[in-house]
Design a protein around this motif. Structure first.
Motif, PDB file in Angstrom:
ATOM      1  N   GLN A  30      -9.797  14.842  -3.558  1.00  0.00           N
ATOM      2  CA  GLN A  30      -9.787  15.864  -4.608  1.00  0.00           C
ATOM      3  C   GLN A  30      -8.646  16.856  -4.407  1.00  0.00           C
ATOM      4  O   GLN A  30      -8.041  17.326  -5.379  1.00  0.00           O
ATOM      5  N   LEU A  31      -8.319  17.160  -3.152  1.00  0.00           N
ATOM      6  CA  LEU A  31      -7.260  18.117  -2.850  1.00  0.00           C
ATOM      7  C   LEU A  31      -5.867  17.529  -3.067  1.00  0.00           C
ATOM      8  O   LEU A  31      -4.883  18.265  -3.067  1.00  0.00           O
ATOM      9  N   GLY A  32      -5.768  16.214  -3.218  1.00  0.00           N
ATOM     10  CA  GLY A  32      -4.490  15.600  -3.543  1.00  0.00           C
ATOM     11  C   GLY A  32      -3.779  14.903  -2.405  1.00  0.00           C
ATOM     12  O   GLY A  32      -2.654  14.417  -2.583  1.00  0.00           O
ATOM     13  N   TYR A  33      -4.401  14.827  -1.239  1.00  0.00           N
ATOM     14  CA  TYR A  33      -3.790  14.076  -0.142  1.00  0.00           C
ATOM     15  C   TYR A  33      -3.775  12.584  -0.487  1.00  0.00           C
ATOM     16  O   TYR A  33      -4.671  12.074  -1.150  1.00  0.00           O
ATOM     17  N   GLY A  34      -2.751  11.892   0.015  1.00  0.00           N
ATOM     18  CA  GLY A  34      -2.582  10.501  -0.371  1.00  0.00           C
ATOM     19  C   GLY A  34      -3.281   9.496   0.511  1.00  0.00           C
ATOM     20  O   GLY A  34      -3.476   8.347   0.099  1.00  0.00           O
ATOM     21  N   ALA A  35      -3.636   9.892   1.744  1.00  0.00           N
ATOM     22  CA  ALA A  35      -4.226   8.919   2.661  1.00  0.00           C
ATOM     23  C   ALA A  35      -5.126   9.615   3.670  1.00  0.00           C
ATOM     24  O   ALA A  35      -4.944  10.795   3.999  1.00  0.00           O
TER      25      ALA A  35
ATOM     26  N   VAL B 170       0.853  -1.181   0.000  1.00  0.00           N
ATOM     27  CA  VAL B 170       0.000   0.000   0.000  1.00  0.00           C
ATOM     28  C   VAL B 170       0.894   1.238   0.000  1.00  0.00           C
ATOM     29  O   VAL B 170       1.814   1.345   0.808  1.00  0.00           O
ATOM     30  N   ALA B 171       0.632   2.184  -0.891  1.00  0.00           N
ATOM     31  CA  ALA B 171       1.448   3.390  -1.028  1.00  0.00           C
ATOM     32  C   ALA B 171       0.602   4.613  -0.684  1.00  0.00           C
ATOM     33  O   ALA B 171      -0.200   5.067  -1.507  1.00  0.00           O
ATOM     34  N   PRO B 172       0.769   5.164   0.535  1.00  0.00           N
ATOM     35  CA  PRO B 172      -0.087   6.275   0.962  1.00  0.00           C
ATOM     36  C   PRO B 172       0.357   7.644   0.479  1.00  0.00           C
ATOM     37  O   PRO B 172      -0.273   8.656   0.829  1.00  0.00           O
ATOM     38  N   GLY B 173       1.420   7.721  -0.321  1.00  0.00           N
ATOM     39  CA  GLY B 173       1.905   9.024  -0.750  1.00  0.00           C
ATOM     40  C   GLY B 173       2.691   9.716   0.355  1.00  0.00           C
ATOM     41  O   GLY B 173       3.028   9.123   1.375  1.00  0.00           O
ATOM     42  N   ARG B 174       2.965  10.993   0.165  1.00  0.00           N
ATOM     43  CA  ARG B 174       3.803  11.729   1.126  1.00  0.00           C
ATOM     44  C   ARG B 174       2.994  12.414   2.224  1.00  0.00           C
ATOM     45  O   ARG B 174       3.473  12.539   3.351  1.00  0.00           O
ATOM     46  N   TYR B 175       1.793  12.833   1.907  1.00  0.00           N
ATOM     47  CA  TYR B 175       1.001  13.596   2.874  1.00  0.00           C
ATOM     48  C   TYR B 175      -0.398  13.004   3.005  1.00  0.00           C
ATOM     49  O   TYR B 175      -1.032  12.654   2.006  1.00  0.00           O
TER      50      TYR B 175
ATOM     51  N   GLY C 117     -15.342   3.574  -0.611  1.00  0.00           N
ATOM     52  CA  GLY C 117     -16.388   3.547  -1.619  1.00  0.00           C
ATOM     53  C   GLY C 117     -16.716   4.913  -2.187  1.00  0.00           C
ATOM     54  O   GLY C 117     -17.228   5.016  -3.313  1.00  0.00           O
ATOM     55  N   ALA C 118     -16.411   5.959  -1.412  1.00  0.00           N
ATOM     56  CA  ALA C 118     -16.707   7.321  -1.850  1.00  0.00           C
ATOM     57  C   ALA C 118     -15.556   7.948  -2.620  1.00  0.00           C
ATOM     58  O   ALA C 118     -15.667   9.086  -3.094  1.00  0.00           O
ATOM     59  N   THR C 119     -14.439   7.225  -2.745  1.00  0.00           N
ATOM     60  CA  THR C 119     -13.244   7.753  -3.387  1.00  0.00           C
ATOM     61  C   THR C 119     -12.738   6.765  -4.438  1.00  0.00           C
ATOM     62  O   THR C 119     -13.247   5.650  -4.541  1.00  0.00           O
ATOM     63  N   GLU C 120     -11.738   7.194  -5.187  1.00  0.00           N
ATOM     64  CA  GLU C 120     -11.239   6.354  -6.274  1.00  0.00           C
ATOM     65  C   GLU C 120      -9.795   5.912  -6.088  1.00  0.00           C
ATOM     66  O   GLU C 120      -9.420   4.834  -6.555  1.00  0.00           O
ATOM     67  N   ARG C 121      -8.979   6.743  -5.429  1.00  0.00           N
ATOM     68  CA  ARG C 121      -7.548   6.448  -5.383  1.00  0.00           C
ATOM     69  C   ARG C 121      -6.938   6.540  -3.986  1.00  0.00           C
ATOM     70  O   ARG C 121      -5.951   5.876  -3.709  1.00  0.00           O
ATOM     71  N   VAL C 122      -7.480   7.386  -3.137  1.00  0.00           N
ATOM     72  CA  VAL C 122      -6.860   7.651  -1.842  1.00  0.00           C
ATOM     73  C   VAL C 122      -6.785   6.382  -0.999  1.00  0.00           C
ATOM     74  O   VAL C 122      -7.665   5.519  -1.057  1.00  0.00           O
ATOM     75  N   VAL C 123      -5.700   6.251  -0.241  1.00  0.00           N
ATOM     76  CA  VAL C 123      -5.559   5.141   0.702  1.00  0.00           C
ATOM     77  C   VAL C 123      -6.314   5.476   1.985  1.00  0.00           C
ATOM     78  O   VAL C 123      -6.297   6.622   2.442  1.00  0.00           O
ATOM     79  N   VAL C 124      -6.974   4.491   2.560  1.00  0.00           N
ATOM     80  CA  VAL C 124      -7.611   4.648   3.866  1.00  0.00           C
ATOM     81  C   VAL C 124      -6.885   3.734   4.839  1.00  0.00           C
ATOM     82  O   VAL C 124      -6.643   2.558   4.538  1.00  0.00           O
ATOM     83  N   ALA C 125      -6.509   4.292   5.987  1.00  0.00           N
ATOM     84  CA  ALA C 125      -5.749   3.554   6.988  1.00  0.00           C
ATOM     85  C   ALA C 125      -6.407   3.725   8.350  1.00  0.00           C
ATOM     86  O   ALA C 125      -7.091   4.724   8.599  1.00  0.00           O
TER      87      ALA C 125
END
Length: 282
Positions: free
Chosen positions: A27-32, A3-8, A50-58
């Motif tokens: 939408q704002l670009g946060y990764g997780a 899992v890759a949560p991005g930087r922020y 389910g409400a998002t397409e790419r963001v990681v949930v932790a």
């Protein structure tokens, strides 16, 4: 699947999180999105995914004392199976002040991880709440990495030395977007004094980092300034980036506000200062 949560990312208490807010965070670009005190059935995580397409949930975190490993493993299989590569299970031992059952914490963590293994939760799909050297080493050996809470870039630097290369280090950092120092400190002091500065695990860690008993007992300005970054969005962004410079892979901001109406504007301003491209995970 790693899992890759991005930087922020954004850390928020579970009652604050809604599918609509999750979509805005993405939408704002946060990764997780990190769910504070996540329930073991992981239904909230599922709704945010389910409400998002790419963001990681932790989860930050599922508490081992209140959540059986077998139940969590079954929930993990459901969520990760439906959203591969987008869910990260954060688990932790919590604090002795929070439960009368607290005993043999290290052995309990090991046993819990053993049960997650037996339940099919992969090492790369889970992280461990870790502050001290012993549990950080366990996070290195038994999970994808560590999710420290209420720490500083100094702790991040020390944690990276223990984790070594290739392990996820994702500290939480409280922030207040306010240039009025007295007002920002007052809000930060309120949020860290109760309950965190009364909890022995956090106290021990902060003493290891060089703060004094007086700092903790009074919630001194120096302590509050270290634990709650405040200032304009640029200053807060720089404080978050300091964790990355110290060795973190990802830092999740817990944005503190006086009124709920201030939250999305602060979230938006911070994203702009972090230069997150809207609609692209960072």
């Amino acid at each position: 699947m790693a899992v890759a949560p991005g930087r922020y990312g954004i850390w928020a208490v579970r009652d604050q999180l809604t599918p609509e807010l999750a979509a805005r965070i993405e939408q704002l670009g946060y990764g997780a999105i990190w769910i504070g005190s996540a329930p073991p059935d992981l239904r909230l995580a599922e709704s945010l995914l389910g409400a998002t397409e790419r963001v990681v949930v932790a989860t930050g975190i599922v508490n081992m004392w209140s959540s059986s490993a077998s139940e969590v493993a079954a929930s993990y299989a459901r969520v990760a199976g439906r959203y591969p590569g987008r869910f990260l299970l954060g688990v932790g031992i919590g604090h002795p002040e929070a439960t009368g059952e607290y005993r043999n914490p290290y052995a309990t963590i090991v046993s819990y991880l053993d049960e997650l293994d037996a339940g099919g939760v992969p090492v790369e799909g889970r992280v461990l709440a870790a502050l001290g050297p012993k549990v950080l080493a366990l996070a290195r050996d038994r999970t994808a990495g560590a999710h420290p809470y209420l720490t500083t870039p100094q702790h991040t630097r020390e944690a990276r030395e223990i984790l070594g290369a290739g392990k996820l280090l994702a500290p939480e950092q409280k922030v207040v977007l306010d240039t009025d120092v007295r007002r920002a400190r007052a809000l930060g002091r309120e949020k860290v004094r109760n309950p965190y500065l009364k909890l022995s695990n956090y106290r021990r860690n902060l003493l290891r980092l060089g703060f004094t008993e007086e700092d903790l007992d009074t919630a001194s300005d120096a302590l509050v300034d270290a634990l709650v970054i405040h200032g304009d969005a640029g200053a807060v962004a720089a404080g978050l980036t300091a964790h990355l410079d110290a060795g973190a892979d990802h830092v999740c901001a817990q944005i503190l506000v006086r009124e709920e109406a201030e939250y999305v504007p602060a979230l938006t301003a911070l994203a702009a200062s972090l230069e997150l491209p809207a609609g692209v995970i960072s």
